[in-house]
Design an enzyme around this catalytic site. Structure first.
Site, PDB file in Angstrom:
ATOM      1  N   HIS A 363       0.929  -1.226   0.021  1.00  0.00           N
ATOM      2  CA  HIS A 363      -0.037  -0.021   0.019  1.00  0.00           C
ATOM      3  C   HIS A 363       0.960   1.026   0.049  1.00  0.00           C
ATOM      4  CE1 HIS A 363      -3.328  -2.513   2.056  1.00  0.00           C
ATOM      5  NE2 HIS A 363      -3.308  -2.574   0.546  1.00  0.00           N
ATOM      6  N   TYR A 563       4.376  -0.196   4.925  1.00  0.00           N
ATOM      7  CA  TYR A 563       5.011  -1.781   5.294  1.00  0.00           C
ATOM      8  C   TYR A 563       4.186  -2.889   5.248  1.00  0.00           C
ATOM      9  CZ  TYR A 563       6.825   2.312   8.194  1.00  0.00           C
ATOM     10  OH  TYR A 563       7.720   3.231   8.435  1.00  0.00           O
ATOM     11  N   HIS A 564       3.352  -2.963   4.247  1.00  0.00           N
ATOM     12  CA  HIS A 564       2.367  -3.861   3.803  1.00  0.00           C
ATOM     13  C   HIS A 564       2.484  -4.809   2.880  1.00  0.00           C
ATOM     14  CE1 HIS A 564      -1.080  -1.221   5.960  1.00  0.00           C
ATOM     15  NE2 HIS A 564      -0.157  -1.400   6.660  1.00  0.00           N
ATOM     16  N   LEU A 565       3.923  -5.474   2.836  1.00  0.00           N
ATOM     17  CA  LEU A 565       4.473  -6.002   1.927  1.00  0.00           C
ATOM     18  C   LEU A 565       3.619  -7.351   1.878  1.00  0.00           C
ATOM     19  CD1 LEU A 565       8.174  -5.374   2.356  1.00  0.00           C
ATOM     20  CD2 LEU A 565       6.490  -4.320   0.649  1.00  0.00           C
TER      21      LEU A 565
END
Length: 633
Positions: A363, A563-565
Site C-alpha cells: 500500500h 509496510y504492507h508487503l
C-alpha cells in the site's frame, strides 16, 4: 542453560533501570527549576521497572540444544509464526520448534510512541529496494527503505499497531480466484477468534471478546486528530467502526495495544505458551535452507546457523515457513523452489519450478503531504521528550502522548471511484500522523529522505506545528518482485516494488489530496488555520504546484511504504500458473511444506495487513490440525 538465561535476564533488567534513571535525571536537570518532580518521576520509573521484570519473566526461553527431530518446524516468530507456534503447541503430543533469526523482545519496545525509532536498531532487517526510476526519487540512492521485524514478534514489534481487517469483498475475491474456504464468511470467525476487543463505538457483533490479542482505542487524542475526524464527518464521511459492517468512513485508530502498550503477537500468543514443554524456541538462528528429499519431493527439515555454527533439525510432519513477504520467497528459492531459470542462474538445484517472488504488493502512499497549523497542538517529539510530566503520566498511568502508536492517530477509507457511496469498496485511505518530519531530526531519516529534499521543503517548518496525511493506494494495480541477489543466504534479496507502473495508482493518490483539501475547508480545520505546505519538491519545480501532474510527481519523489508487503508466494489452485501454494497453504509439488504469512495473499486487502496476517495464521493452524486429525470442533 538456566544460568545463562538468568544472567541475560538480569543484565537486561539493569540496562532498563539505568536507562530510566538516566532519562529521569536528564529530564529533570533540563526542565525542572527544583528537584520537586524527581521523587514522583523516580517512583514511576521504578513502577516501570517492576512491570519490566514481570514482562521479562513471561518471555519464552531460548532453547540451548534442539532435539534431532520435531513434529513441526516453524521458520519465523513474527506476526504469523508466533500464532502458529502457539496454536500447534496446544496439541500436547506434538513437538514444535519455532526458529527466529532475531533476538528476544524487550518491554521498552512496547512504548507506542517509540515505534519509529525501533527501525534504527538491530531488530530491523533494514531492507531497501533496488534503485528506482519512477518512484522513491527523493530518497538516498533512489531506494525506498522496507523495514521488517527481526525479533520475537517480527513486524508486530516494528509496526504502528493499526488494526484493520479490510472489506468482505476482498476475501470473497480470494475465494472467486479458486481459493475455497477463504471467502469472508469463512475467515471472519478467525478475526473474531484472535480478538479481545475493548473498543468504544464498536459494532459488538463484529468484534471478539475472548481472544489472545488485545485490540483497543488509543488513550490519547490530539486536537489535530479530533479536527480531522470532525472535518471528515462534515464533508460526508460517516464516523464508523472501520472493522464493522462497512468500511467507508472515518474514525480514530483501533490498535493492537493493551493498557497503553503495544500488544505484539509475541506477547499475545507466545507468552501464554511459555510453560508448554512441547514448544521449543530457538532465537538468533538464521534458517538458510529447507531440507527436501530429492526422490520424494518432501520437506524433511531445515538447516540453520547460529553463531557461525550450522545445525540440521528434522521434522516428522511439516516445515512451516512464516518469514514474511521478503524472507519467505528468499528461503524457498535458496531451497530450490522458484523460477527455473533464476535458480539456474544462481546455480541452485531445482526442486520445483514455481513463480516464487512474483506478485509483490504494498500500500504505497504519497509521503510528502504536509499541513501547517497555527496552534501548538501537534506532536513535536523534542517537546514531548523534554517534558517530565508527560513521561510521568505515561509511566504512572499509561496515558498521554506516549500512547500514540508512532504518530498515526486517525484514518479514513473512501472509494475514489464512487466517492459518494456509503457502501463502496475502499481503494483510498487517508492516514493522519499528528506531527511533521521536522518534529525530530530522525524523522526524515526513517525513509532515507535526501538531505537536500528535507532542506528545500521541510527545514523551514522546524519550530512549526502541523501534521502529515498519507494518501494511500489500498487496491494497487502495480505489482513488483523479489528475487535473489545470489545464492548466499546472508545477502539481502533484491526487491522491486514496481510502484506506479500502472498510473491509475497515481490517480488514487491525487484523489486523496483532493479529499484532504475538501476537509481543510471545514470549520474544524479552519479554526487551526490548517494549510497544505506549498513548498514544491526540487524534482517537481517544473510543474505548476497543486496540479494533478504536480501531485503525481510528488508521489514519485516521496513514495512511502506503509509496510504492507505481501503476495510473493501467491495462494491459488494448482490450475493457476501464478500460484505458489494451494488453498490449504501447501507448496505446490512439495510435500510437508506450507507457507503461512502475508506472502500467500493473492490480492492485498484494503487493510493494514497485520490483522489479516494473524487471521491467516489462525485459519492455517486449524487447517493443519484438521489435516493431521487433531482439530477439536
Amino acid at each position: 542453560m538456566m544460568v545463562s538465561a538468568s544472567l541475560q535476564f538480569q543484565a537486561r533488567t539493569v540496562v532498563v533501570l539505568l536507562l530510566l534513571l538516566k532519562c529521569s535525571s536528564v529530564v529533570i536537570a533540563q526542565n525542572s527549576p527544583s528537584s520537586s518532580n524527581y521523587p514522583p518521576l523516580f517512583e514511576s520509573a521504578l513502577k516501570f521497572l517492576g512491570e519490566t521484570l514481570e514482562w521479562e519473566s513471561k518471555e519464552t526461553i531460548d532453547q540451548a540444544n534442539v532435539l534431532p527431530e520435531y513434529d513441526f518446524i516453524i521458520v519465523g516468530a513474527g506476526s504469523a509464526g508466533s500464532v502458529v507456534a502457539s496454536r500447534l503447541s496446544e496439541v500436547k503430543k506434538w513437538k514444535v520448534l519455532l526458529i527466529e533469526a532475531g533476538q528476544h523482545a524487550t518491554h521498552i519496545m512496547d512504548v507506542p510512541l517509540a515505534a519509529p525509532f525501533l527501525q534504527f536498531s538491530s531488530i530491523n532487517w533494514k531492507y531497501k529496494t533496488v534503485p528506482m526510476n519512477n518512484s522513491c526519487l527523493g530518497f538516498e540512492g533512489n531506494r525506498c527503505k522496507f523495514p521488517r521485524g527481526k525479533v520475537m514478534g517480527g513486524s508486530s514489534i516494528l509496526n504502528y499497531m493499526i488494526y484493520t481487517r479490510g472489506n468482505r469483498k476482498d476475501y470473497d475475491d480470494w475465494a472467486d480466484m479458486g481459493n475455497t474456504g477463504w471467502d469472508y464468511n469463512s475467515v471472519f470467525k478467525y478475526f473474531i477468534k484472535s480478538e479481545n476487543a475493548n473498543v468504544s463505538h464498536a459494532e459488538p457483533s463484529y468484534h471478539g471478546r475472548n481472544g489472545l490479542l488485545s485490540v483497543s482505542n488509543v488513550p490519547f487524542k490530539s486536537p489535530i486528530a479530533k479536527a480531522f475526524v470532525e472535518a471528515g464527518s462534515q464533508i460526508g464521511l460517516p464516523v464508523i467502526d472501520v472493522n464493522g459492517e462497512k468500511q467507508i468512513g472515518i474514525n480514530y485508530l483501533q490498535t493492537t495495544m493493551k493498557n497503553g502498550y503495544r500488544h505484539s503477537t509475541n506477547t499475545a500468543f507466545l507468552f501464554p505458551a511459555k510453560k508448554r514443554s512441547n514448544l521449543h524456541v530457538k532465537k538468533l538462528s538464521m534458517v538458510t535452507r529447507i531440507l527436501i528429499d530429492g526422490s520424494t519431493k518432501k520437506a524433511i527439515g531445515v538447516e540453520f546457523v547460529r553463531g557461525g555454527k550450522k545445525t540440521r533439525v528434522y521434522c516428522r510432519k511439516e516445515v512451516i515457513v512464516s518469514g514474511g513477504a521478503i524472507n519467505t520467497p528468499q528461503l524457498l528459492m535458496l531451497s530450490g523452489i522458484g523460477p527455473k531459470q533464476h535458480l539456474a542462474d544462481n546455480r541452485i538445484p531445482l526442486v520445483k519450478d514455481l513463480p516464487v517472488g512474483e506478485n509483490l504488493m504494498d500500500h504505497v502512499s504519497l509521503g510528502g503531504l504536509a499541513v501547517t497549523v497555527n496552534d501548538t497542538v501537534s506532536i513535536r517529539l523534542h517537546k514531548v521528550f523534554d517534558d517530565p510530566n508527560i513521561l510521568y503520566d505515561f509511566l504512572q498511568n499509561h496515558k498521554g502522548i506516549y500512547t500514540v502508536p508512532g504518530g498515526p492517530e486517525a484514518l479514513s477509507f473512501t472509494d475514489a471511484d464512487r466517492p459518494d457511496s456509503a457502501d463502496g469498496r475502499a481503494n483510498l485511505e487517508l492516514l493522519l500522523v499528528g506531527g511533521l518530519y521536522s518534529s525530530h531530526e530522525l524523522m526524515p531519516k526513517l525513509c532515507g529522505m535526501r538531505p537536500e529534499v528535507y532542506d528545500a521543503v521541510y527545514r523551514a517548518t522546524e519550530g512549526t506545528d502541523g501534521f502529515l496525511v498519507f494518501p494511500m493506494v489500498m487496491r494497487p494495480k502495480s505489482k513488483g518482485r523479489v528475487w535473489l541477489r545470489d545464492a548466499n543466504p546472508f545477502h539481502h534479496p533484491l526487491i522491486d516494488p514496481n510502484y506506479f507502473a500502472d498510473e491509475t495508482d497515481l490517480d488514487v493518490i491525487v484523489a486523496g489530496v483532493r479529499l484532504l483539501q475538501r476537509m481543510l475547508l471545514t470549520v474544524p480545520m479552519k479554526s487551526l488555520d490548517a494549510k497544505v505546505l506549498d513548498t514544491p519538491f526540487p524534482g517537481c519545480v517544473q510543474l505548476e504546484f497543486d496540479t494533478d501532474a504536480y501531485w503525481k510527481c510528488a508521489a514519485r519523489q516521496i513514495s512511502f511504504t506503509i509496510y504492507h508487503l505481501s503476495g510473493t508466494c501467491k495462494m491459488g489452485p494448482e490450475s493457476d500458473p501464478t500460484a505458489v501454494v494451494d488453498p490449504r497453504l501447501r507448496v505446490h509439488g512439495v510435500q510437508g511444506l506450507r507457507v503461512v504469512d502475508a506472502s500467500i495473499m493473492p490480492e492485498i486487502p484494503a487493510a493494514h495487513t497485520n490483522a489479516p496476517t494473524i487471521m491467516i495464521a489462525e485459519k492455517a493452524s486449524d487447517m493443519i490440525k484438521e489435516d493431521w486429525g487433531e482439530l477439536q470442533t
